[in-house]
Write a protein that holds these residues in place. Structure first.
Motif, PDB file in Angstrom:
ATOM      1  N   MET A 150       0.413   3.593   8.375  1.00 58.83           N
ATOM      2  CA  MET A 150      -0.894   3.296   7.787  1.00 58.83           C
ATOM      3  C   MET A 150      -2.047   4.106   8.375  1.00 58.83           C
ATOM      4  SD  MET A 150      -0.642   1.269   5.231  1.00 58.83           S
ATOM      5  CE  MET A 150       0.904   2.114   4.819  1.00 58.83           C
ATOM      6  N   GLN A 151      -1.857   4.786   9.477  1.00 58.32           N
ATOM      7  CA  GLN A 151      -2.983   5.506  10.071  1.00 58.32           C
ATOM      8  C   GLN A 151      -3.509   6.594   9.131  1.00 58.32           C
ATOM      9  OE1 GLN A 151      -2.580   6.533  14.173  1.00 58.32           O
ATOM     10  NE2 GLN A 151      -4.373   7.867  14.199  1.00 58.32           N
ATOM     11  N   ASP A 152      -2.621   7.238   8.398  1.00 59.75           N
ATOM     12  CA  ASP A 152      -3.038   8.294   7.479  1.00 59.75           C
ATOM     13  C   ASP A 152      -3.615   7.748   6.178  1.00 59.75           C
ATOM     14  OD1 ASP A 152      -2.240  10.238   9.253  1.00 59.75           O
ATOM     15  OD2 ASP A 152      -0.253  10.493   8.349  1.00 59.75           O
ATOM     16  N   ARG A 153      -3.552   6.429   6.014  1.00 60.77           N
ATOM     17  CA  ARG A 153      -4.044   5.805   4.773  1.00 60.77           C
ATOM     18  C   ARG A 153      -5.265   4.928   5.017  1.00 60.77           C
ATOM     19  NH1 ARG A 153       0.485   5.292   1.281  1.00 60.77           N
ATOM     20  NH2 ARG A 153      -0.974   4.468  -0.271  1.00 60.77           N
ATOM     21  N   THR A 154      -5.739   4.881   6.271  1.00 61.62           N
ATOM     22  CA  THR A 154      -6.750   3.892   6.640  1.00 61.62           C
ATOM     23  C   THR A 154      -8.022   4.534   7.173  1.00 61.62           C
ATOM     24  OG1 THR A 154      -4.994   2.323   7.215  1.00 61.62           O
ATOM     25  CG2 THR A 154      -7.207   1.827   8.017  1.00 61.62           C
ATOM     26  N   LEU A 155      -9.153   4.001   6.719  1.00 61.42           N
ATOM     27  CA  LEU A 155     -10.466   4.328   7.256  1.00 61.42           C
ATOM     28  C   LEU A 155     -10.939   3.098   8.015  1.00 61.42           C
ATOM     29  CD1 LEU A 155     -11.844   5.944   4.002  1.00 61.42           C
ATOM     30  CD2 LEU A 155     -11.297   7.171   6.100  1.00 61.42           C
ATOM     31  N   THR A 156     -11.019   3.208   9.332  1.00 63.92           N
ATOM     32  CA  THR A 156     -11.394   2.075  10.175  1.00 63.92           C
ATOM     33  C   THR A 156     -12.886   2.143  10.467  1.00 63.92           C
ATOM     34  OG1 THR A 156      -9.211   2.013  11.221  1.00 63.92           O
ATOM     35  CG2 THR A 156     -11.018   0.909  12.377  1.00 63.92           C
ATOM     36  N   VAL A 157     -13.606   1.071  10.115  1.00 61.55           N
ATOM     37  CA  VAL A 157     -15.055   1.001  10.350  1.00 61.55           C
ATOM     38  C   VAL A 157     -15.340  -0.083  11.378  1.00 61.55           C
ATOM     39  CG1 VAL A 157     -17.283   0.439   9.326  1.00 61.55           C
ATOM     40  CG2 VAL A 157     -15.660   1.868   8.067  1.00 61.55           C
ATOM     41  N   ASN A 158     -16.224   0.244  12.305  1.00 55.50           N
ATOM     42  CA  ASN A 158     -16.621  -0.717  13.326  1.00 55.50           C
ATOM     43  C   ASN A 158     -18.048  -0.411  13.742  1.00 55.50           C
ATOM     44  OD1 ASN A 158     -16.497  -2.770  15.316  1.00 55.50           O
ATOM     45  ND2 ASN A 158     -14.336  -2.318  15.707  1.00 55.50           N
ATOM     46  N   GLY A 159     -18.581  -1.243  14.606  1.00 56.13           N
ATOM     47  CA  GLY A 159     -19.940  -1.040  15.083  1.00 56.13           C
ATOM     48  C   GLY A 159     -20.177  -1.831  16.353  1.00 56.13           C
ATOM     49  N   VAL A 166       0.836  -1.205   0.000  1.00 54.84           N
ATOM     50  CA  VAL A 166       0.000   0.000   0.000  1.00 54.84           C
ATOM     51  C   VAL A 166       0.870   1.254   0.000  1.00 54.84           C
ATOM     52  CG1 VAL A 166      -1.661   1.343   1.354  1.00 54.84           C
ATOM     53  CG2 VAL A 166      -1.969  -1.134   1.100  1.00 54.84           C
ATOM     54  N   ALA A 167       1.947   1.220   0.756  1.00 46.52           N
ATOM     55  CA  ALA A 167       2.827   2.387   0.876  1.00 46.52           C
ATOM     56  C   ALA A 167       3.441   2.808  -0.458  1.00 46.52           C
ATOM     57  CB  ALA A 167       3.932   2.099   1.890  1.00 46.52           C
ATOM     58  N   LYS A 168       3.499   1.895  -1.424  1.00 48.22           N
ATOM     59  CA  LYS A 168       4.084   2.209  -2.730  1.00 48.22           C
ATOM     60  C   LYS A 168       3.103   2.929  -3.654  1.00 48.22           C
ATOM     61  CE  LYS A 168       6.890  -2.033  -2.583  1.00 48.22           C
ATOM     62  NZ  LYS A 168       7.113  -3.350  -3.272  1.00 48.22           N
ATOM     63  N   HIS A 169       1.851   3.018  -3.250  1.00 47.91           N
ATOM     64  CA  HIS A 169       0.816   3.574  -4.121  1.00 47.91           C
ATOM     65  C   HIS A 169       0.133   4.753  -3.420  1.00 47.91           C
ATOM     66  CE1 HIS A 169       0.926   0.198  -7.055  1.00 47.91           C
ATOM     67  NE2 HIS A 169       1.372  -0.461  -5.999  1.00 47.91           N
ATOM     68  N   PRO A 170       0.547   5.970  -3.729  1.00 48.55           N
ATOM     69  CA  PRO A 170       0.062   7.161  -3.019  1.00 48.55           C
ATOM     70  C   PRO A 170      -1.455   7.356  -3.051  1.00 48.55           C
ATOM     71  CG  PRO A 170       1.986   7.691  -4.353  1.00 48.55           C
ATOM     72  CD  PRO A 170       1.581   6.314  -4.726  1.00 48.55           C
ATOM     73  N   ARG A 171      -2.126   6.890  -4.117  1.00 51.28           N
ATOM     74  CA  ARG A 171      -3.575   7.091  -4.213  1.00 51.28           C
ATOM     75  C   ARG A 171      -4.363   6.058  -3.429  1.00 51.28           C
ATOM     76  NH1 ARG A 171      -6.969   6.813  -8.356  1.00 51.28           N
ATOM     77  NH2 ARG A 171      -8.248   8.477  -7.453  1.00 51.28           N
ATOM     78  N   LEU A 172      -3.711   4.966  -3.062  1.00 47.80           N
ATOM     79  CA  LEU A 172      -4.435   3.832  -2.499  1.00 47.80           C
ATOM     80  C   LEU A 172      -4.719   4.039  -1.010  1.00 47.80           C
ATOM     81  CD1 LEU A 172      -5.614   1.013  -3.059  1.00 47.80           C
ATOM     82  CD2 LEU A 172      -3.388   0.057  -2.433  1.00 47.80           C
ATOM     83  N   LEU A 173      -6.003   3.928  -0.651  1.00 45.99           N
ATOM     84  CA  LEU A 173      -6.432   3.956   0.746  1.00 45.99           C
ATOM     85  C   LEU A 173      -6.923   2.564   1.124  1.00 45.99           C
ATOM     86  CD1 LEU A 173      -8.542   7.254   0.651  1.00 45.99           C
ATOM     87  CD2 LEU A 173      -6.169   7.006   1.418  1.00 45.99           C
ATOM     88  N   VAL A 174      -7.012   2.321   2.425  1.00 46.66           N
ATOM     89  CA  VAL A 174      -7.511   1.036   2.923  1.00 46.66           C
ATOM     90  C   VAL A 174      -8.730   1.278   3.799  1.00 46.66           C
ATOM     91  CG1 VAL A 174      -7.009  -0.992   4.344  1.00 46.66           C
ATOM     92  CG2 VAL A 174      -5.238  -0.044   2.845  1.00 46.66           C
ATOM     93  N   LEU A 175      -9.799   0.551   3.506  1.00 43.52           N
ATOM     94  CA  LEU A 175     -10.953   0.538   4.403  1.00 43.52           C
ATOM     95  C   LEU A 175     -10.895  -0.759   5.187  1.00 43.52           C
ATOM     96  CD1 LEU A 175     -14.529   1.738   3.800  1.00 43.52           C
ATOM     97  CD2 LEU A 175     -14.130  -0.425   4.978  1.00 43.52           C
ATOM     98  N   SER A 176     -10.712  -0.650   6.496  1.00 41.71           N
ATOM     99  CA  SER A 176     -10.581  -1.818   7.357  1.00 41.71           C
ATOM    100  C   SER A 176     -11.891  -2.044   8.101  1.00 41.71           C
ATOM    101  CB  SER A 176      -9.426  -1.607   8.352  1.00 41.71           C
ATOM    102  OG  SER A 176      -9.238  -2.751   9.152  1.00 41.71           O
TER     103      SER A 176
END
Length: 452
Positions: free
Chosen positions: A277-286, A244-254
């Motif tokens: 990864m914190q700046d690249r990640t959207l963490t979803v929970n419930g 993921v770190a190699k691809h600036p546009r890529l975000l992660v939804l966890s």
């Protein structure tokens, strides 16, 4: 003037403001009403009364939920007197813990029944921040949290917020049924990467790397996974993070909705807790799964302020804030201690017993392949060896859809075909029901399979 008007109309359909000013400068000119005829082609359908009943291309691109369709069918059978066992829904048979329910009732008694801030109450967002720090090792501030009407809403808002037409959403299969459709709603392209039962349905990092392009915008990871129960080891997540770190546009939804329904020795790792990864990640929970609060409809997203604010903007025009009563109950739930304390650990203990029962029950089924789930409350069983067989009074078993149809008709057990999750070789069985119910269901399934 006629030429000026003609040129302006050609370029934009009607004269621009600057064109009109040039035409009128120093003069009082009476404008004649101008009609602009716009011709467009539409693929329209009309009912008998001549009303256009066509739908948007966005809706036409989205497939209906198979789980909801199965639910409707099974419910109709039950209402007609057929004793169907429903093992298709992601909803446990446990009651919401008493302390949480009491907090909700107290909220009503105390008058907490009005609108809350769109992003959620400060009290709840602070409680979520505390939870994420203590349990997941991620530090957020309340303005990096948006509370919604369930994790599902949080996910679709995130996809809409970060994806543009032409972007690609990377989705490992088997996947939660709504992921690809959420991508399509955003006019993005779902890119499905297969996994295999022999590898515990875990994504191969090399396959991920080989399929990333400049259009790759979002990678969705679900651990523990619905429908497989697979849990991503920390070491493997670290490999994915390096890619993921190699691809600036890529975000992660966890998607971490099942994080506390997990069976030792498996452990949960939040993707955002990994270095960089914190700046690249959207963490979803419930709270639906962990605290048996499905009907309370409460989820949340945490991530970089810029992206989370965009999710909040979308929510402000969709639903506004979540239920004030549910938010009070959620504060009580998060106050039960690490992982929900004793109330949740007792549920997980029961789930593990049910999981072990199902796994052992299907080990002796001829042709069945099963990967022991490490989390969640589903088993994803490969029964593709039964495809191609003829069922008397039913017809040919061609795929997971027809197999589930057969098991519903002949065994009176409602299950979800693997095709709904992107893997047609399997079917999903929920063990969020009592052991006695599961025992009856297994007997029915085995008996139905014995006739094939």
């Amino acid at each position: 003037m006629a030429n000026l008007l003609h040129n302006g109309a050609l370029s934009s359909g009607f004269p621009s403001l600057s064109t009109l000013r040039a035409m009128h400068k120093g003069k009082h000119i009476e404008l004649k009403r101008m009609a602009v005829v716009i011709k467009a082609k539409y693929n329209s359908d009309f009912d008998d009364s001549g009303v256009d009943i066509s739908l948007s291309h966005r809706v036409d691109a989205v497939k209906p939920s198979k789980t909801l369709a199965i639910c409707d069918h099974a419910t109709a059978l039950l209402q007609s007197g057929v004793p169907v066992i429903r093992l298709f829904f992601g909803e446990s048979d446990f009651d919401t813990p008493a302390v949480i329910a009491e907090a909700g009732m107290n909220a009503i008694r105390d008058g907490h029944t009005r609108y809350t801030p769109n992003a959620g109450t400060v009290e709840l967002r602070q409680a979520i921040c505390h939870k994420l720090k203590e349990e997941n090792g991620i530090i957020y501030s309340p303005d990096q949290i948006v509370v919604s009407n369930g994790a599902k809403q949080s996910i679709v808002q995130a996809v809409l917020a970060v994806c543009s037409p032409g972007d690609e959403v990377i989705i490992p299969a088997p996947f939660y049924v709504s992921y690809p459709e959420m991508a399509r709603l955003a006019h993005a392209t779902p890119v499905i990467l297969p996994t295999h039962i022999l590898n515990n349905f875990i994504l191969d990092p090399k396959l991920l790397e080989d399929n990333l392009t400049e259009r790759s915008r979002l990678l969705i990871l679900c651990s523990p996974c619905n429908p497989t129960g697979s849990v991503y080891p920390k070491k493997l997540l670290e490999e994915i993070a390096q890619i993921v770190a190699k691809h600036p546009r890529l975000l992660v939804l966890s998607d971490e909705n099942y994080e506390h329904i997990i069976y030792a020795p498996a452990t949960h790792t939040s993707f955002a807790s990994l270095p960089g990864m914190q700046d690249r990640t959207l963490t979803v929970n419930g709270l639906s799964k962990t605290f048996a609060m499905t009907g309370w409809r409460l989820g949340y997203i945490a991530g970089p302020k810029h992206f989370v604010a965009a999710c909040g903007k979308i929510q402000s025009q969709f639903t506004s804030g979540a239920s004030s009563i549910s938010q009070k109950a959620a504060v009580a739930a998060l106050g039960l201690g690490y992982g929900g304390g004793e109330a949740v650990s007792n549920m997980v203990k029961a789930f593990r017993e049910r999981r072990d029962f199902l796994v052992e029950s299907f080990r002796d089924v001829d042709g069945a392949r099963i990967c022991e789930p490490q989390g969640g409350f589903y088993v994803f069983i490969d029964l593709s060896s039964y495809y191609g067989r003829e069922a008397e009074g039913f017809g040919l078993i061609e795929n997971s859809d027809s197999l589930c149809g057969y098991l519903l008709e002949k065994g009176q057990v409602a299950l979800v075909p693997g095709s709904a999750f992107g893997d047609d070789s399997c079917i999903r069985i929920s063990f969020a029901e009592s052991l006695s119910t599961l025992n009856t269901a297994v007997e029915r399934i085995k008996k139905a399979l014995s006739f094939l």
